[in-house]
Design a protein around this motif. Structure first.
Motif, short mmCIF file in Angstrom:
data_model
loop_
_atom_site.label_atom_id
_atom_site.label_comp_id
_atom_site.label_asym_id
_atom_site.label_seq_id
_atom_site.Cartn_x
_atom_site.Cartn_y
_atom_site.Cartn_z
N ALA A 4 18.80 3.01 8.98
CA ALA A 4 17.99 2.05 8.23
C ALA A 4 17.60 2.57 6.86
O ALA A 4 17.24 1.79 5.97
N SER A 5 17.67 3.89 6.66
CA SER A 5 17.31 4.47 5.36
C SER A 5 18.24 3.98 4.24
O SER A 5 17.91 4.09 3.06
N LYS A 6 19.40 3.44 4.61
CA LYS A 6 20.34 2.91 3.62
C LYS A 6 20.01 1.48 3.21
O LYS A 6 20.61 0.94 2.28
N THR A 7 19.06 0.85 3.90
CA THR A 7 18.69 -0.53 3.60
C THR A 7 18.00 -0.59 2.24
O THR A 7 17.03 0.12 2.00
N PRO A 8 18.48 -1.43 1.31
CA PRO A 8 17.83 -1.53 0.00
C PRO A 8 16.44 -2.13 0.12
O PRO A 8 16.22 -3.06 0.90
N ILE A 9 15.50 -1.58 -0.64
CA ILE A 9 14.11 -2.06 -0.62
C ILE A 9 13.85 -2.86 -1.89
O ILE A 9 13.98 -2.34 -3.00
N GLY A 10 13.50 -4.12 -1.71
CA GLY A 10 13.16 -4.96 -2.85
C GLY A 10 11.78 -4.62 -3.39
O GLY A 10 10.97 -3.98 -2.71
N GLY B 100 0.79 -1.22 0.00
CA GLY B 100 0.00 0.00 0.00
C GLY B 100 0.83 1.27 0.00
O GLY B 100 2.06 1.25 -0.01
N GLU B 101 0.11 2.42 0.01
CA GLU B 101 0.74 3.74 -0.03
C GLU B 101 1.62 3.96 1.21
O GLU B 101 1.24 3.62 2.32
N GLY B 102 2.80 4.53 0.99
CA GLY B 102 3.70 4.80 2.10
C GLY B 102 4.52 3.61 2.54
O GLY B 102 5.06 3.59 3.65
N ALA B 103 4.63 2.59 1.67
CA ALA B 103 5.33 1.36 2.03
C ALA B 103 6.80 1.61 2.36
O ALA B 103 7.34 1.03 3.31
N ASN B 104 7.46 2.50 1.61
CA ASN B 104 8.89 2.74 1.84
C ASN B 104 9.16 3.24 3.25
O ASN B 104 10.11 2.82 3.92
N ARG B 105 8.31 4.16 3.71
CA ARG B 105 8.50 4.72 5.06
C ARG B 105 8.36 3.64 6.12
O ARG B 105 9.15 3.59 7.08
N VAL B 106 7.38 2.77 5.97
CA VAL B 106 7.16 1.72 6.95
C VAL B 106 8.27 0.67 6.90
O VAL B 106 8.70 0.14 7.92
N LEU B 107 8.76 0.39 5.71
CA LEU B 107 9.85 -0.59 5.58
C LEU B 107 11.14 -0.06 6.21
O LEU B 107 11.92 -0.83 6.77
N GLN B 108 11.35 1.24 6.12
CA GLN B 108 12.50 1.85 6.79
C GLN B 108 12.39 1.63 8.30
O GLN B 108 13.36 1.28 8.97
N MET B 109 11.19 1.83 8.83
CA MET B 109 10.95 1.59 10.26
C MET B 109 11.16 0.12 10.61
O MET B 109 11.75 -0.22 11.64
N ALA B 110 10.69 -0.79 9.74
CA ALA B 110 10.84 -2.23 10.00
C ALA B 110 12.31 -2.62 10.04
O ALA B 110 12.74 -3.41 10.89
N ALA B 111 13.11 -2.05 9.12
CA ALA B 111 14.54 -2.34 9.12
C ALA B 111 15.20 -1.81 10.39
O ALA B 111 16.08 -2.46 10.97
N ALA B 112 14.77 -0.63 10.84
CA ALA B 112 15.34 -0.05 12.06
C ALA B 112 15.00 -0.90 13.28
O ALA B 112 15.78 -0.96 14.24
N ARG B 113 13.87 -1.57 13.25
CA ARG B 113 13.47 -2.40 14.38
C ARG B 113 14.10 -3.79 14.34
O ARG B 113 14.03 -4.52 15.33
N GLY B 114 14.69 -4.17 13.19
CA GLY B 114 15.40 -5.45 13.17
C GLY B 114 15.11 -6.35 12.00
O GLY B 114 15.65 -7.47 11.94
N ALA B 115 14.26 -5.94 11.05
CA ALA B 115 14.00 -6.77 9.88
C ALA B 115 15.28 -6.88 9.05
O ALA B 115 15.99 -5.90 8.84
N ASP B 116 15.57 -8.09 8.55
CA ASP B 116 16.80 -8.32 7.79
C ASP B 116 16.63 -7.98 6.31
O ASP B 116 17.60 -7.63 5.64
N GLU B 117 15.42 -8.11 5.81
CA GLU B 117 15.13 -7.83 4.40
C GLU B 117 13.78 -7.15 4.32
O GLU B 117 12.86 -7.50 5.07
N VAL B 118 13.66 -6.17 3.42
CA VAL B 118 12.39 -5.45 3.28
C VAL B 118 11.99 -5.43 1.81
O VAL B 118 12.82 -5.22 0.93
N VAL B 119 10.69 -5.64 1.57
CA VAL B 119 10.17 -5.73 0.20
C VAL B 119 8.87 -4.95 0.11
O VAL B 119 8.00 -5.08 0.98
N ALA B 120 8.72 -4.14 -0.94
CA ALA B 120 7.47 -3.42 -1.20
C ALA B 120 6.69 -4.16 -2.27
O ALA B 120 7.22 -4.45 -3.34
N LEU B 121 5.44 -4.47 -1.95
CA LEU B 121 4.56 -5.12 -2.93
C LEU B 121 3.93 -4.02 -3.77
O LEU B 121 3.11 -3.25 -3.28
#
Length: 254
Positions: free
Chosen positions: A195-201, A63-84
């Motif tokens: 976490a903003s440097k984490t690549p988003i798939g 959904g809308e705003g996925a990049n912002r939420v994925l940045q937060m997820a990476a900061a909290r400890g997610a190893d990989e982040v993907v936007a559908l």
């Protein structure tokens, strides 16, 4: 353990809703979006499992705003982040999300799929059962505690009247999280910047494997009620005004 956690962006409940021109959907163009609260708890539960047993966590935002939420997820400890990815301003149904998540779970050899028990656009909690059905994996919804012991999960499900049920099931599995074992953690600004440097798939939605049995014909916004009247003054004045109002409605005599 490989954990796939779903993060759905939903319209901000404080925003003003307008119908789209087709009369069958909400106009999403000017809406603000926020992370579904139940999915936030699912993310926290995934991170807790990682900390307890060394799991890998992949967060998938929809959904809308996925990049912002994925940045937060990476900061909290997610190893990989993907936007559908999806068509702009379009709502993705639970069936379509389920098809995409099931495909990703297979591709990434996931052992566990976590999502919120429901959302404002999935009030009947269909996502987790759909994913479980597509993968042919066991599914439990309404969880508030998950403990992993190797390939075996011990899951506590909250029911009405304070009743709690504990299940034991083998992975792979799908769980709909109601609350995490601990409240979702706060993320500092420095962690977010890092976490903003984490690549988003990126991933394209998969077509649903379910046959459509029903569709929305028309959508209605809530009917606005009449405005109220504040009856001020002393007791006699208020009583006289109240009698007048009731008389006007045929409920009393002056």
């Amino acid at each position: 353990m490989n954990i796939l956690v779903v993060l759905r962006m939903i319209p901000d409940s404080a925003g003003e809703l307008q119908l789209a021109e087709d009369g069958r959907s909400i106009d999403r163009e000017w809406l603000d979006f926020q992370l579904n609260d139940f999915d936030d708890h699912a993310l926290e539960e995934a991170i807790l499992l990682k900390e307890a047993g060394g799991a890998k966590v992949t967060a998938v935002a929809v959904g809308e705003g996925a990049n912002r939420v994925l940045q937060m997820a990476a900061a909290r400890g997610a190893d990989e982040v993907v936007a559908l990815q999806a068509e702009e301003d379009a709502m993705i149904s639970s069936r379509e999300i389920a098809a995409s998540i099931a495909a990703m779970a297979r591709a990434k050899w996931a052992d566990l799929v976590l999502c919120g028990v429901q959302s404002s656009e999935d009030v009947f909690g269909q996502l987790a059962p759909y994913v479980g059905a597509l993968l042919d994996w066991p599914h439990v919804s309404g969880t508030n505690r998950i403990v992993a012991n190797g390939a075996v999960l011990r899951v506590t499900q909250e029911r009405g009247a304070g009743v709690a049920v504990t299940y034991e099931l083998a992975t792979p599995a799908v769980l709909g999280v109601q609350t995490a074992s601990k409240a979702p953690r706060y993320v500092s600004g420095s962690k977010l910047r890092e976490a903003s440097k984490t690549p988003i798939g990126r991933a394209a939605p998969e077509s649903s494997g379910f046959e459509r049995s029903a569709e929305i014909i028309t959508l209605h916004l809530p009917v606005q009620g009449g405005s109220g009247e504040n009856l001020g003054g002393d007791a006699e004045t208020v009583a006289d005004r109240l009698v007048s109002i009731l008389a006007a409605k045929g409920l009393a005599r002056n």
